[in-house]
Enzyme design. Structure first.
Site: not given
Ligand code: NAD
Ligand code: DAU
Length: 354
Positions: A41, A135-137, A160, A163-164, A189, A351
């Site tokens: 994606t 996720t912790d969310e 989000y 769904s998780k 995060n 934005y």
């Molecule tokens: P990301 O959005 O960077 O990557 C998601 C990946 O999933 C992409 O490579 C995308 O192509 C693939 N994908 C999406 N839909 C798909 C589908 N239908 N079939 C196959 N592949 C598909 O996500 P991330 O930040 O690397 O997060 C990875 C996992 O960790 C997620 O499950 C997220 O909920 C969890 N997580 C993320 C964070 C964070 O801070 N980013 C924290 C805790 C948990």
């Molecule tokens: O806690 C784990 C989660 O952390 C993961 O499960 C999610 O996949 C990951 O995206 C992340 O979620 P958050 O919503 O916490 O992350 P994000 O980087 O989007 O935002 C972090 C904080 O910053 C949140 O309080 C919103 C704020 N923010 C975010 C953006 C993108 C801003 O103030 N400005 C911004 O432009």
């Protein structure tokens, strides 16, 4: 049959965290065959895995986890011993724009994978594992005190996180109903290299480089617990090999930051790196309309993982943040590629109205 000791499917391996997990497993376990199943994606990018793409124990399969046939074909072809499931729609703001996309990928996609494991592992379940990366969310939002533990009741508040949470429930339902061997981890995060610039840290770095406004939601008082992505990958390795079936493990950074303080710290570091006078980057900070249903604070108690499996974060936040900023400064082309095309439309929609 192949000559590998284990065949592991990693879903979402072309994304931010998934690419770090794939790299760690491919390099650390040459006797495992690692199959990266990713639909590519907007968030998936094979450039993230350039350094290991020709490794003899690595394969990439472009496949969609919501497509039962795609997944069944992969199970028939590879006879997986284990699945580490990271594929997801992962951005809260996008879930507010298009919640059903999150239901489809995160809930339906996880159920499709669980069902494939149930069917294909029915004859012999020994040494099989479905590892769900969550996720912790799912725990909702904390006030100023307290931490999420593995016993905290689920209370998701965004499409989000809902769904998780639903996907976590499906995982446990397959454990209880079908004895499917599962494990779940819920992480805070992440930050580090290859993080898509729709998320706070890479978005701010990119905007500072380009002298664009730094959009802080609300008053910037929301708190997140940041963890170096490679430490998350290490935790997944430890839980995959030593975690107890049917258990959940929280993973966190022991590292809470208010958004506004974090943005100021990034501005200070980047003024120095870009040879700007102190305060130049911080002048770009712009308070914008808050995120709907914005969770105030996340903080993880990762004590169970530390006590039972001996994991702890390896890197101090300031050092990790500096490494991350350096990576973005050295990888303009990566940022250019991922932010071309559709990202521009998303950024304008997200934005312009704030
Ligand atoms: P990301 O959005 O960077 O990557 C998601 C990946 O999933 C992409 O490579 C995308 O192509 C693939 N994908 C999406 N839909 C798909 C589908 N239908 N079939 C196959 N592949 C598909 O996500 P991330 O930040 O690397 O997060 C990875 C996992 O960790 C997620 O499950 C997220 O909920 C969890 N997580 C993320 C964070 C964070 O801070 N980013 C924290 C805790 C948990
Ligand atoms: O806690 C784990 C989660 O952390 C993961 O499960 C999610 O996949 C990951 O995206 C992340 O979620 P958050 O919503 O916490 O992350 P994000 O980087 O989007 O935002 C972090 C904080 O910053 C949140 O309080 C919103 C704020 N923010 C975010 C953006 C993108 C801003 O103030 N400005 C911004 O432009």
């Amino acid at each position: 049959m192949n000559h590998f000791s284990k065949t592991v499917m990693i879903t979402g391996g072309a994304g931010f965290i998934g690419s770090h997990v794939v790299r760690l497993f491919v390099n650390k376990y040459p006797s495992y065959l690692i199959v990266n199943a990713d639909a590519l994606t907007y968030a998936g990018n094979l450039e993230n895995l350039k350094d290991i793409e020709h490794a003899p124990n690595y394969r990439f399969e472009k496949s969609d986890i919501t497509n039962e046939k795609d997944i069944a074909d992969l199970f028939s072809q590879y006879s997986f011993d284990a699945v580490i499931h990271l594929a997801a729609e992962s951005h809260v703001d996008r879930s507010i724009i298009d919640p059903l996309a999150f239901v489809k990928t995160n809930v339906m996609g996880t159920a499709v994978l669980l069902n494939a494991c149930r069917k294909f592992w029915k004859k012999d379940i020994t040494n099989k594992l479905f590892y769900h990366v969550s996720t912790d969310e799912v725990y909702g939002s904390l006030g100023e005190e307290g931490f999420f533990t593995e016993e905290t009741a689920y209370d998701p508040r965004s499409p989000y996180s809902a769904s998780k949470a639903a996907s976590d429930h499906f995982v446990m339902a397959y454990y209880h109903t079908y004895d499917l061997p599962v494990v779940i981890s819920n992480c805070s995060n992440n930050y580090g290299s290859h993080h898509f610039p729709e998320k706070l840290i890479p978005l701010m770095i990119n905007n500072i480089i380009n002298n664009k406004p730094l959009p802080v939601y609300g008053k910037g008082e929301n708190v997140r617990d940041w963890l170096w992505v490679e430490d998350h990958a290490r935790a997944i390795d430890v839980i995959f090999h030593q975690g107890k079936t049917g258990e959940k493990y929280n993973i966190g950074g022991f590292n809470e930051w208010k958004n506004i303080d974090l943005v100021h710290l990034m501005c200070e570091i980047m003024d120095k790196k870009l040879n700007r006078s102190p305060g130049i980057s911080a002048a770009l900070i712009t308070y914008v309309k808050d995120r709907a249903g914005h969770d105030l604070r996340y903080a993880i108690d990762a004590g169970k993982l530390t006590k039972e499996l001996g994991w702890k974060p390896s890197l101090q936040f300031e050092e990790g943040l500096e490494k991350t900023i350096d990576w973005y400064l050295q990888n303009h082309n990566w940022v250019k590629h991922v932010t071309s095309g559709d990202y521009q439309n998303y950024y304008t929609e997200q934005y312009a109205k704030r």
